[in-house]
Design a protein around this motif. Structure first.
Motif, PDB file in Angstrom:
ATOM      1  N   ASP A  13       1.632   2.298  -7.590  1.00  0.00           N
ATOM      2  CA  ASP A  13       0.503   3.015  -6.987  1.00  0.00           C
ATOM      3  C   ASP A  13      -0.681   2.993  -7.958  1.00  0.00           C
ATOM      4  O   ASP A  13      -0.984   3.993  -8.603  1.00  0.00           O
ATOM      5  CB  ASP A  13       0.923   4.450  -6.648  1.00  0.00           C
ATOM      6  CG  ASP A  13      -0.216   5.264  -6.046  1.00  0.00           C
ATOM      7  OD1 ASP A  13      -1.135   4.656  -5.451  1.00  0.00           O
ATOM      8  OD2 ASP A  13      -0.192   6.494  -6.186  1.00  0.00           O
TER       9      ASP A  13
ATOM     10  N   PRO B 116      -4.178   1.169  -7.196  1.00  0.00           N
ATOM     11  CA  PRO B 116      -4.970   0.284  -6.348  1.00  0.00           C
ATOM     12  C   PRO B 116      -6.097  -0.468  -7.071  1.00  0.00           C
ATOM     13  O   PRO B 116      -6.565  -1.489  -6.577  1.00  0.00           O
ATOM     14  CB  PRO B 116      -5.536   1.211  -5.272  1.00  0.00           C
ATOM     15  CG  PRO B 116      -5.375   2.590  -5.794  1.00  0.00           C
ATOM     16  CD  PRO B 116      -4.283   2.566  -6.799  1.00  0.00           C
TER      17      PRO B 116
ATOM     18  N   PHE C  94       0.836  -1.196   0.000  1.00  0.00           N
ATOM     19  CA  PHE C  94       0.000   0.000   0.000  1.00  0.00           C
ATOM     20  C   PHE C  94       0.876   1.253   0.000  1.00  0.00           C
ATOM     21  O   PHE C  94       1.868   1.314   0.722  1.00  0.00           O
ATOM     22  CB  PHE C  94      -0.924   0.014   1.223  1.00  0.00           C
ATOM     23  CG  PHE C  94      -1.840  -1.169   1.274  1.00  0.00           C
ATOM     24  CD1 PHE C  94      -2.892  -1.300   0.369  1.00  0.00           C
ATOM     25  CD2 PHE C  94      -1.647  -2.170   2.213  1.00  0.00           C
ATOM     26  CE1 PHE C  94      -3.729  -2.396   0.404  1.00  0.00           C
ATOM     27  CE2 PHE C  94      -2.488  -3.274   2.261  1.00  0.00           C
ATOM     28  CZ  PHE C  94      -3.531  -3.391   1.354  1.00  0.00           C
TER      29      PHE C  94
END
Length: 164
Positions: free
Chosen positions: A110, A112, A85
């Motif tokens: 990055d 998600p 994350f």
């Protein structure tokens, strides 16, 4: 005598300073990953998708580093794509890379929404990790593996594909 003492102190200091600096990870988006997996080069790229929270991923990382170390003079490059994350970049990924002295490029992807890019990496990818893409765009080689590797397995797949 002073020269010998100074020389011994330098040797002792170097023994305590054997820590190799780790690669500095960075955060990337899909567009950068797309460039990584589609280079105009005759280099064979071994791109490992992993995360610090994935035990099988962490277990196999040294195998990729060993492969890269043993083939430094060949046209092969190992790249690590972390799926950790983004909010844990500073607190988890960077310390992990440093503590494990990872010496090859490490990127945190990055993006998600996995559904927007997983099929673009490889249509057969079900989304689990560890996963590895072996690619050489000059030769048209593209192999994808959704599994954990021992060094022997990884080496037997990659070494025959490396152009000298």
């Amino acid at each position: 005598m002073k020269i010998i003492t100074l020389y011994l102190l330098l040797i002792i200091a170097s023994l305590f300073n054997t820590r190799v600096a780790a690669q500095e990870p960075s955060i990337i988006k899909w567009e950068t990953l797309k460039q990584i997996i589609h280079p105009a080069s005759d280099t064979t790229y071994v791109i490992n998708f992993w995360a610090t929270w994935c035990a099988p991923c962490v277990k196999e990382l040294p195998n990729f580093e060993r492969l890269a170390d043993e083939n430094k003079n060949s046209k092969v490059q190992v790249i690590f794509i972390s799926l950790d994350f983004k909010r844990q970049f500073e607190t988890r990924l960077k310390p992990f890379v440093d503590e494990n002295k990872m010496n090859y490029p490490v990127y945190l992807l990055d993006e998600p929404d996995y559904n927007t890019w997983i099929d673009k990496v490889d249509p057969s990818w079900g989304g689990s990790i560890p996963a590895t893409l072996v690619i050489n765009n000059k030769t048209g080689l593209k192999k994808f593996f959704e599994q954990e590797f021992t060094y022997e397995e990884l080496s037997s797949i990659v070494k025959p594909l490396i152009l000298k």
